[in-house]
Design an enzyme around this catalytic site. Sequence first.
Site: not given
Length: 408
Positions: A173-175
């Site tokens: 989810t960070d990307w």
Amino acid sequence: MARQALAELRVIDFTWVGVGPLLTKYLADFGAEVIRIESRTRLDSFRYAPPFVEEKPGIERSGHFLNLNTSKLHVTLNLNHPQGRDLAGRLIAGADVVAESFSTHVMEKWRLTYDDLRPGKPDLVMISLSMAGRTGPHRDARGFGTVLQAAAGLADLTGWPDRPPSIPGIAYTDWTTPLFGLVALLAALDYRRRTGQGQHIDVSSLEAGVNCLETAILDYTVNGRVQTRAGNAWMVGDLPGAAPHGVYRCRGAKRWCAIVVLNDREWRGLCEVLGRPPWTREKRFATVLGRVKHRDELDALLEAWTSQHPAAEVMHRLQAVGIAAGVVQNAADLARDPQLDQRGQAVFLDHPEVGVQRYDAPALQLTASPAELRPVPTLGQHNAHVFKGILGISDTEYEALEREGVFE
């Protein structure tokens, strides 16, 4: 070089770690003047994250940090100091966008929330990126993408049906969250262009992650069915929808090829590539339903063939007859991928400590105003340029503030 799309935009960047810096990297690479603010008293934790260039740890050597901070200006500022907050406010007064990715109460403590800033600057666009958003019962939750993959339901869908949930190797989810935020930010800037009014964008990484579930929640709300882990199978309801459908071992150490056969026409093509061995003519494999029912045996027979051939050969031979197939590429494969090379996916930039290194270019291209990556700044590299040049602080005042620890 054509004028870059965001050349008139000034962004004050309070973000850190992964989500926020990736979003502001897109802005900077397309021409925005992004002023990254960091404190020497609490450095960005990504500076301590491996891999390090030449495997030598150092605050200027983290591959994560370097790759997320191309094209930016960098200043150090102690926001716990009243004069530090004053300087931050003066920078914001001349900016278009403020970006931050702290936990809920950090900007409140510094009195730099949207509600604090908007009365003096009604056209300000501010974007806040957090775990669960700035409202709701979990607004104070803190954590990283590995936790969010579980909270958003992604981990429950990842892995094999007879094994525990699996967290993908990266904080997925960070990307993905930065791309949601980027679209919202550009929309808010267009709204400001048309109306003269800014707004606050509240990005929840949890909700961005839920949007990556495809139809799992809809399937439950409509059909009462809870989708779960299915390995490499493509599921339609409770049943696999195609076979073969998976990743198959090829010749060589840790070499694999993904293969998908969706219908009888593709099955006939696969049989031709395999040389029509006797097992391909067995009745149990004659229909899609039969192949799905006997998918485990089919996978073993197919892998007995793929394991005798290089992955690239398997891919090209199957693609030639219209079958979806792709090598499972590792980092070494990607570094020399001809498609990525032709499109300029990698850019080589010089850095005073780590020298010339490879950096990711944006994953999209604009023909009239292309991205132009500039080297990653070192810690506090642009203090004098920003505070003297942009804010107009005198040499005497600058030196006094430095002695006071304002630039820590």
